[in-house]
Design a protein around this motif. Structure first.
Motif, PDB file in Angstrom:
ATOM      1  N   THR A 216       0.831  -1.208   0.000  1.00 57.26           N
ATOM      2  CA  THR A 216       0.000   0.000   0.000  1.00 57.26           C
ATOM      3  C   THR A 216       0.865   1.256   0.000  1.00 57.26           C
ATOM      4  OG1 THR A 216      -1.765  -1.156   1.192  1.00 57.26           O
ATOM      5  CG2 THR A 216      -1.786   1.250   1.277  1.00 57.26           C
ATOM      6  N   ALA A 217       2.002   1.198   0.713  1.00 52.53           N
ATOM      7  CA  ALA A 217       2.905   2.351   0.785  1.00 52.53           C
ATOM      8  C   ALA A 217       3.718   2.527  -0.486  1.00 52.53           C
ATOM      9  CB  ALA A 217       3.841   2.211   1.986  1.00 52.53           C
ATOM     10  N   GLY A 218       3.740   1.502  -1.347  1.00 52.67           N
ATOM     11  CA  GLY A 218       4.445   1.614  -2.621  1.00 52.67           C
ATOM     12  C   GLY A 218       5.766   0.878  -2.690  1.00 52.67           C
ATOM     13  N   ALA A 219       6.050   0.007  -1.711  1.00 54.27           N
ATOM     14  CA  ALA A 219       7.312  -0.735  -1.719  1.00 54.27           C
ATOM     15  C   ALA A 219       7.128  -2.086  -2.414  1.00 54.27           C
ATOM     16  CB  ALA A 219       7.809  -0.961  -0.291  1.00 54.27           C
ATOM     17  N   THR A 285       6.029   3.642  11.619  1.00 55.22           N
ATOM     18  CA  THR A 285       6.433   4.608  10.595  1.00 55.22           C
ATOM     19  C   THR A 285       5.753   4.304   9.273  1.00 55.22           C
ATOM     20  OG1 THR A 285       8.589   4.804  11.667  1.00 55.22           O
ATOM     21  CG2 THR A 285       8.408   5.657   9.440  1.00 55.22           C
ATOM     22  N   LEU A 286       5.639   3.020   8.943  1.00 53.84           N
ATOM     23  CA  LEU A 286       5.005   2.609   7.688  1.00 53.84           C
ATOM     24  C   LEU A 286       3.533   3.008   7.670  1.00 53.84           C
ATOM     25  CD1 LEU A 286       5.448   1.026   5.025  1.00 53.84           C
ATOM     26  CD2 LEU A 286       4.701  -1.024   6.240  1.00 53.84           C
ATOM     27  N   ILE A 287       2.824   2.746   8.768  1.00 55.15           N
ATOM     28  CA  ILE A 287       1.406   3.106   8.839  1.00 55.15           C
ATOM     29  C   ILE A 287       1.235   4.620   8.758  1.00 55.15           C
ATOM     30  CG2 ILE A 287      -0.627   3.115  10.347  1.00 55.15           C
ATOM     31  CD1 ILE A 287       0.217   0.358  11.349  1.00 55.15           C
ATOM     32  N   LEU A 288       2.101   5.364   9.460  1.00 52.90           N
ATOM     33  CA  LEU A 288       2.036   6.824   9.416  1.00 52.90           C
ATOM     34  C   LEU A 288       2.302   7.335   8.000  1.00 52.90           C
ATOM     35  CD1 LEU A 288       3.888   7.738  12.734  1.00 52.90           C
ATOM     36  CD2 LEU A 288       1.457   8.013  12.257  1.00 52.90           C
ATOM     37  N   ASP A 289       3.206   6.672   7.279  1.00 53.47           N
ATOM     38  CA  ASP A 289       3.500   7.067   5.901  1.00 53.47           C
ATOM     39  C   ASP A 289       2.276   6.851   5.012  1.00 53.47           C
ATOM     40  OD1 ASP A 289       5.752   7.669   3.795  1.00 53.47           O
ATOM     41  OD2 ASP A 289       4.670   5.937   3.013  1.00 53.47           O
ATOM     42  N   ILE A 290       1.581   5.735   5.209  1.00 52.70           N
ATOM     43  CA  ILE A 290       0.364   5.465   4.425  1.00 52.70           C
ATOM     44  C   ILE A 290      -0.693   6.521   4.728  1.00 52.70           C
ATOM     45  CG2 ILE A 290      -1.538   3.837   4.094  1.00 52.70           C
ATOM     46  CD1 ILE A 290       0.489   1.590   4.727  1.00 52.70           C
ATOM     47  N   PHE A 291      -0.850   6.842   6.009  1.00 53.98           N
ATOM     48  CA  PHE A 291      -1.830   7.863   6.390  1.00 53.98           C
ATOM     49  C   PHE A 291      -1.466   9.212   5.770  1.00 53.98           C
ATOM     50  CE2 PHE A 291      -4.789   6.591   9.961  1.00 53.98           C
ATOM     51  CZ  PHE A 291      -4.697   5.245   9.699  1.00 53.98           C
ATOM     52  N   LYS A 301      -4.858  15.732   7.537  1.00 51.03           N
ATOM     53  CA  LYS A 301      -3.438  16.068   7.399  1.00 51.03           C
ATOM     54  C   LYS A 301      -2.845  16.523   8.728  1.00 51.03           C
ATOM     55  CE  LYS A 301      -3.783  17.296   2.503  1.00 51.03           C
ATOM     56  NZ  LYS A 301      -3.757  18.373   1.492  1.00 51.03           N
ATOM     57  N   LEU A 302      -3.606  17.320   9.467  1.00 44.83           N
ATOM     58  CA  LEU A 302      -3.126  17.783  10.775  1.00 44.83           C
ATOM     59  C   LEU A 302      -2.964  16.614  11.734  1.00 44.83           C
ATOM     60  CD1 LEU A 302      -5.262  21.029  11.297  1.00 44.83           C
ATOM     61  CD2 LEU A 302      -2.852  20.888  10.660  1.00 44.83           C
ATOM     62  N   GLN A 303      -3.915  15.688  11.709  1.00 42.34           N
ATOM     63  CA  GLN A 303      -3.858  14.529  12.599  1.00 42.34           C
ATOM     64  C   GLN A 303      -2.636  13.655  12.301  1.00 42.34           C
ATOM     65  OE1 GLN A 303      -7.817  13.186  11.635  1.00 42.34           O
ATOM     66  NE2 GLN A 303      -8.612  13.719  13.639  1.00 42.34           N
ATOM     67  N   VAL A 304      -2.358  13.456  11.002  1.00 47.11           N
ATOM     68  CA  VAL A 304      -1.203  12.644  10.622  1.00 47.11           C
ATOM     69  C   VAL A 304       0.096  13.314  11.062  1.00 47.11           C
ATOM     70  CG1 VAL A 304       0.127  11.759   8.680  1.00 47.11           C
ATOM     71  CG2 VAL A 304      -2.345  11.514   8.689  1.00 47.11           C
ATOM     72  N   GLU A 305       0.207  14.614  10.811  1.00 46.94           N
ATOM     73  CA  GLU A 305       1.423  15.326  11.207  1.00 46.94           C
ATOM     74  C   GLU A 305       1.628  15.266  12.722  1.00 46.94           C
ATOM     75  OE1 GLU A 305       3.571  19.717  10.925  1.00 46.94           O
ATOM     76  OE2 GLU A 305       1.618  19.416   9.979  1.00 46.94           O
ATOM     77  N   LEU A 306       0.540  15.415  13.470  1.00 46.32           N
ATOM     78  CA  LEU A 306       0.632  15.353  14.929  1.00 46.32           C
ATOM     79  C   LEU A 306       1.133  13.981  15.379  1.00 46.32           C
ATOM     80  CD1 LEU A 306       0.117  16.616  17.708  1.00 46.32           C
ATOM     81  CD2 LEU A 306      -2.263  15.808  17.550  1.00 46.32           C
ATOM     82  N   ALA A 307       0.588  12.928  14.795  1.00 49.32           N
ATOM     83  CA  ALA A 307       1.014  11.578  15.159  1.00 49.32           C
ATOM     84  C   ALA A 307       2.485  11.359  14.809  1.00 49.32           C
ATOM     85  CB  ALA A 307       0.148  10.543  14.447  1.00 49.32           C
ATOM     86  N   GLN A 308       2.918  11.850  13.645  1.00 45.35           N
ATOM     87  CA  GLN A 308       4.314  11.691  13.239  1.00 45.35           C
ATOM     88  C   GLN A 308       5.260  12.391  14.208  1.00 45.35           C
ATOM     89  OE1 GLN A 308       3.948  13.173   9.195  1.00 45.35           O
ATOM     90  NE2 GLN A 308       4.223  11.132   8.354  1.00 45.35           N
TER      91      GLN A 308
END
Length: 596
Positions: A216-219, A285-291, A301-308
């Protein structure tokens, strides 16, 4: 010029002898200089480590490296000859074990660095033995020649192959095209389960799911490695020995990425990257990248950045200082302040700002919920494991066109649609982000306002992929997360989806669910029955009554609107005739107006 690689415990005399090779000029027509081969063979035998020498076409040594008995690290070449031509560098290295045959790592390095040639010298009793050489062909494949003996004239014939290939090279022969990253997945099974085979199967299933996440992440996943160990290694996760094996595997298969199936500490990431020379990411990190790829709305977008940021903050020391500036500006540094502290302060400030913005968006979401409540519109939230078919079900029920894709986390931003119930009433159907095992804690915290749609809903549709072999585990994961959110006691219908693909029979145990419905959101099978069950679920809380309300009782109609819904309404001479659905616990106040 210095000697690179593992020079620990190598005598000064031997290092000086190797350094002298930098000052020598070898014949440009001798592919394997005899003096050089004899020198590195003798030293390699004495220290029992590989020695690698890079030499250019002018006969000048440009690099010397020492490895262990089976490996040697080679530097990336700064070639200015263009991607279509060879590097004009050949690698000559030793195999202390006696066998000069090129390894898969040797061949991979030949292709990756576009070397003129890769020569391996087998060593017996300190002297060069069998010699093998590899050169590239026009189709990027490696051709291996040999065995040769030292000083054999046939070796120099390989120059013709090298010259012909370099002269006829086309622009696209060695073009390093932009492509998906090649990855190897790494898991750890610690045997904590009382049943060893159950623990192993769970670890294998988790790795299979990680492969879906990576796709899903493209790898591009080339291999999966599962290590069995009593406990996690604090420095290398799977142990230093296994990491050294992975390093060789990455070199042999030209892998750019290692993906680990658990959260890693900053120190573990740093240690593994230094040992393997490839980039390391963990499951979080992989899940956060997908999000991050899937986020569309501002809130998402704000939620993802906060989690990262919350994930990175405690790992700054291990990850180093390779972070882009995330906030602040000129004049924010204190005198003598280290960059690590500056990074921490910028991240904390950005986290505070993000939380403030999300709080404002949360207030707007609360207002929308209160509006629905005032209008007495029932809210149904679709929950379930990722890729269970939640968005497809919403489209089938509501006739909508919510984005659907057969990938994990295709839906990130929640969407709401109007749903017509079987009795003609309106409801709101809300699609939510999918759950997954080992869902990062920081992600749950960041997406709490979104996940609260399930908490505030009047009913939950727990959608399950009934065709999945791990359906029971997925149900358990979702139930656990719902309990953490405080939504476990909600009126819930277990929706067993993908019946068109399922051959599960009685594999799924619906214990604990008062209502279960088998459907196929793709074909439409069972959808009408599901609508009826949803309608019945709301009727249990509502009762249909007929009332005659005098005109001077002005409070009654607003009361009905607040705690029920009108079906018919007619104005008569002596009052308003109303047929309505009202919450059972609110009917007692209307008894004097009810018609028998």
């Amino acid at each position: 010029m210095k000697i690179n690689g593992n020079i620990q415990s190598v005598k000064e005399r031997l290092l000086n002898e190797l350094e002298e090779l930098y000052d020598k000029k070898f014949s440009s027509q001798e592919l394997l200089p005899v003096e050089l081969a004899q020198t590195i063979a003798a030293i390699s035998h004495e220290i029992n480590r590989e020695i690698s020498v890079l030499i250019n076409r002018r006969g000048t040594v440009v690099d010397i490296s020492i490895g262990d008995s089976g490996t040697v690290s080679l530097p990336q070449l700064d070639s200015r000859r263009g991607k279509s031509r060879l590097s004009a560098i050949r690698c000559i290295h030793t195999h202390p074990g006696g066998n000069g045959m090129l390894s898969q790592v040797d061949i991979s390095t030949l292709q990756k660095l576009r070397l003129d040639a890769m020569l391996a010298i087998g060593i017996k009793e300190g002297q060069p033995a069998d010699i093998y050489a590899g050169c590239l062909s026009m189709d990027r494949e490696a051709e291996v020649y040999g065995p040769f003996t030292l000083g054999e004239a046939r070796l120099n014939y390989l120059y013709r192959i090298i010259e012909e290939l370099d002269a006829s090279a086309k622009e696209d022969i060695y073009e390093n095209e932009e492509e998906a990253e090649k990855a190897i997945l790494v898991g750890l099974e610690t045997g904590h389960s009382r049943l060893e085979n159950v623990s192993l199967r769970d670890a294998e299933d988790s790795l299979d799911e990680l492969m879906e996440l990576a796709g899903t992440a493209g790898a591009i996943v080339l291999d999966k490695v599962l290590q069995r160990k009593q406990s996690q290694d604090s420095a290398f996760y799977v142990g230093k020995g296994k990491i050294e094996e992975l390093s060789l595997l990455c070199q042999a298969r030209d892998v750019q990425l290692l993906i680990f199936d658990d959260e890693l500490s900053g120190a573990q990431i740093r240690n593994i990257e230094e040992a393997t020379g490839v980039r390391v990411v963990d499951r979080t990190t992989l899940i956060l990248d997908i999000f991050a790829q899937r986020a569309i709305s501002k809130e998402g977008k704000l939620q993802v950045e906060l989690a990262q940021l919350k994930y990175k903050l405690p790992r700054l020391m291990g990850l180093g200082t390779q972070l882009s500036r995330l906030g602040g500006g000129i004049g924010t540094r204190g005198p003598g302040e280290k960059k690590l502290e500056v990074d921490r302060r910028h991240i904390r400030r950005r986290i505070t700002n993000l939380e403030r913005e999300l709080e404002q968006l949360g207030k707007r979401r609360d207002f929308l919920r209160s509006t629905r409540s005032k209008n007495n519109v029932p809210v149904i939230a679709i929950v379930g494991y990722t890729n269970a078919g939640k968005s497809t079900l919403m489209n089938k029920l509501c006739g909508s066109s919510v984005f659907v894709e057969n990938k994990l986390f295709a839906t990130l931003d929640p969407s709401a649609r109007k749903l017509m119930l079987a009795d003609g009433r309106e409801a709101v159907l809300v699609d939510t982000v999918g759950f997954i095992r080992k869902l990062p804690h920081d992600l749950i915290e960041a997406f709490k306002s979104t996940l609260e749609e399930a908490v505030h809903a009047d009913m939950l549709l727990h959608v399950v992929d009934a065709s999945n072999e791990n359906a029971a585990m997925q149900i358990s994961v979702v139930e656990g997360l719902l309990e953490d959110l405080g939504a476990a006691s909600k009126n819930t219908i277990l929706v067993l989806n993908k019946q068109d693909l399922s051959a599960s029979g009685g594999r799924i145990n619906p214990m604990g669910y008062s209502s279960v419905c088998e459907i196929s959101a793709v074909t439409g099978y069972g959808i009408d029955l599901l609508l009826e069950k949803i309608t019945e679920g709301f009727k249990e809380k509502l009762k249909e009554i007929k009332l005659l309300i005098p005109y001077n009782e002005g409070w009654v109609m607003p009361y009905i609107y607040k705690y029920g819904q009108t079906i018919t309404q007619e104005y008569l001479e002596d009052g308003i005739s109303v047929q309505a659905l009202v919450k059972i616990d609110k009917i007692s106040k209307l008894e004097e107006f009810i018609l028998v």
